[in-house]
Design a protein around this motif. Structure first.
Motif, short mmCIF file in Angstrom:
data_model
loop_
_atom_site.label_atom_id
_atom_site.label_comp_id
_atom_site.label_asym_id
_atom_site.label_seq_id
_atom_site.Cartn_x
_atom_site.Cartn_y
_atom_site.Cartn_z
N GLU A 99 43.77 43.95 42.44
CA GLU A 99 44.90 43.01 42.35
C GLU A 99 44.41 41.63 41.90
OE1 GLU A 99 48.19 43.30 42.55
OE2 GLU A 99 47.87 45.47 42.65
N ALA A 100 43.28 41.19 42.44
CA ALA A 100 42.71 39.90 42.03
C ALA A 100 42.31 39.93 40.56
CB ALA A 100 41.51 39.55 42.91
N LEU A 101 41.78 41.07 40.12
CA LEU A 101 41.38 41.21 38.73
C LEU A 101 42.59 41.15 37.80
CD1 LEU A 101 38.80 41.67 37.07
CD2 LEU A 101 39.15 44.13 37.32
N LEU A 102 43.70 41.74 38.24
CA LEU A 102 44.93 41.65 37.45
C LEU A 102 45.40 40.21 37.34
CD1 LEU A 102 46.95 44.69 38.90
CD2 LEU A 102 45.80 44.56 36.69
N THR A 103 45.31 39.48 38.44
CA THR A 103 45.70 38.06 38.43
C THR A 103 44.84 37.26 37.48
OG1 THR A 103 46.51 38.16 40.71
CG2 THR A 103 45.92 35.98 39.85
N GLY B 2 34.09 37.70 30.34
CA GLY B 2 33.85 38.57 31.48
C GLY B 2 34.79 38.24 32.62
N LEU B 3 35.41 39.25 33.19
CA LEU B 3 36.36 39.08 34.28
C LEU B 3 35.91 39.90 35.48
CD1 LEU B 3 39.52 39.44 32.02
CD2 LEU B 3 38.65 37.31 32.99
N ASP C 111 30.43 36.00 44.98
CA ASP C 111 30.97 36.15 46.33
C ASP C 111 32.32 36.86 46.30
OD1 ASP C 111 32.68 35.11 48.74
OD2 ASP C 111 30.61 34.72 49.31
N LEU C 112 32.37 38.05 46.89
CA LEU C 112 33.59 38.85 46.84
C LEU C 112 34.75 38.19 47.56
CD1 LEU C 112 35.12 41.45 46.17
CD2 LEU C 112 34.16 42.47 48.25
N ASP C 113 34.52 37.67 48.77
CA ASP C 113 35.60 37.05 49.55
C ASP C 113 36.20 35.85 48.82
OD1 ASP C 113 35.36 38.91 51.58
OD2 ASP C 113 33.94 37.69 52.73
N GLU D 268 40.11 35.50 47.35
CA GLU D 268 40.95 34.37 47.77
C GLU D 268 41.44 33.57 46.57
OE1 GLU D 268 40.46 30.23 50.34
OE2 GLU D 268 39.16 31.95 50.79
N ALA D 269 40.56 33.36 45.58
CA ALA D 269 40.92 32.53 44.43
C ALA D 269 40.22 33.04 43.18
CB ALA D 269 40.55 31.07 44.70
N PRO D 270 40.76 34.09 42.53
CA PRO D 270 40.07 34.68 41.37
C PRO D 270 39.89 33.74 40.19
CG PRO D 270 42.28 35.61 41.66
CD PRO D 270 41.98 34.82 42.88
#
Length: 387
Positions: free
Chosen positions: A40-44, A267-268, A286-288, A292-294
């Motif tokens: 979902e973060a990657l889509l954003t 790169g995303l 950092d994954l977290d 939180e803020a992609p």
């Protein structure tokens, strides 16, 4: 920027079932919830970043990892739909997805094909079960065969296999057997990446090596494996187009060729690197923070000087067997390659590491590594550093 400049996209999906013993990539096992949140973060990030590149045409896409095939197929479909809805995508774009034979099946491959993936890169590494176990791989050769056949039945006509030599317990005979088993497939791969193991710091292999418990082939055996790779693949119709990559005519990986020719790429995802208009940057690891803020984790922004651009032009371009074009160098930088690198070129020509060859397509002279130069590529390329 001019209209319709090219852009390559790379998506990093950092999850895997289990980390291999040699792997130092940004990857780790993840829960289903983590994987779905990440997608979902990657889509954003994809939707938002696309607005910065409205004058670009995406010519290739690469989904790497980690193991992208651990993501739910519907998330891969959503990602591809988002790309098509957000970026201008070339009709003939090469769209590659890495697949681990232990994380995919016929149903997943069909979903990827439906999503628009048109090239698979399957990580086999070895056809020997003991060698796969030594690497910490989660699949068997039988798993690979099932996935390979399913990919062909699904309709994939551009498939690549990753292989690895100089691994623990491997012999020249077993490496040859791996190559021949892959080449004897009913529908052999269009592309083969054949890498030699490098033991990286911080991996379980590095710890085992320090303890004297990593039974690697000796240097002579590793050398013979390297020579056998080129000989066998050449006899089966593969052209070596880069130091570690071989392809049937017309099937060189366009995405990776773009890297070596310094095409712009974005790169995303966490840790993903980019080069756009001679500016390099990457996302944090950092994954977290990314979840939180992609859009808020970009770091390491570096505008490359002309000197750095010249260095990259040479040592990336020399990875390719066809070499680099002095004419393209002069068009790009407004100065001849001879003026910048004359003594370095001449020294390496005398040492038998570089030569000028005629390009079959353009008939222009290109500077390339000799067979000996390919063996000593790191030594040769390091001499082109100007700073």
């Amino acid at each position: 920027m001019t209209e319709n400049k090219k852009l390559e996209l790379y998506f990093h999906i950092p999850f895997c079932v289990r980390k291999c013993l040699y792997c130092d990539f940004l990857s780790a096992p993840g829960t289903r919830a983590q994987i779905e949140a990440y997608m979902e973060a990657l889509l954003t990030e994809t939707r938002k970043r696309a607005g910065e590149y409205t004058d670009r045409t995406v010519t290739s896409i690469f989904l790497g990892g980690g193991t992208p095939s651990v993501a739910p197929p519907q998330k891969i479909q959503e990602l591809m739909d988002t790309v098509r809805g957000s970026f201008r995508l070339s009709k003939d774009a090469e769209i590659t997805m890495e697949v681990n034979p232990g994380t995919a099946d016929a149903e997943r491959l069909a979903a990827y094909y439906e999503a628009g993936i048109n090239r698979l890169s399957i990580g086999l590494q070895s056809a020997d079960e003991k060698e796969l176990s030594a690497l910490g791989r989660i699949h068997s050769f039988s798993d690979f065969l099932n996935i390979w056949e399913a990919g062909r039945r699904t309709g994939f006509s551009n498939m690549s296999v990753d292989l690895m030599s100089a691994i623990p317990g491997q012999t020249i005979a077993s490496w040859r057997e791996t190559l021949l088993k892959v080449l004897s497939l009913k529908y052999p791969p269009e592309h083969i990446s054949a890498y030699s193991l490098i033991v990286e710091e911080g991996t379980p292999f590095a710890s085992l090596q320090k303890e004297g418990r990593l039974p690697l082939p000796d240097e002579d055996s590793e050398r013979l494996m390297y020579e056998e790779t080129g000989r066998i693949l050449r006899e089966h119709g593969y052209e070596r187009y880069e130091i570690s990559n071989y392809a049937k005519p017309g099937y060189a990986c366009r995405h990776n060729c773009g890297y070596w020719q310094r095409e712009d790429y974005l790169g995303l995802g966490i840790g993903a690197a980019s080069l756009v208009d001679n500016v390099r940057f990457q996302n944090g690891r950092d994954l977290d923070r990314y979840l939180e803020a992609p859009l808020g984790c970009r770091e390491g922004v570096q505008s490359l000087s002309v000197t750095e651009q010249m260095e990259e032009f040479v040592f990336l371009g020399l990875r390719m067997i066809r070499g680099i074009s002095p004419l393209a160098f002069e068009r790009t930088f407004g100065v001849s390659m001879e003026k910048v690198y004359g003594p370095v070129i001449e020294r390496n020509r005398k040492d038998g590491l570089l030569y000028f060859r005629e390009d079959e397509e353009t008939k222009e002279g290109r500077l390339a590594l000799t067979e000996r130069g390919l063996d000593l590529s790191n030594y040769c390329m390091a001499q082109f550093l100007l700073s």
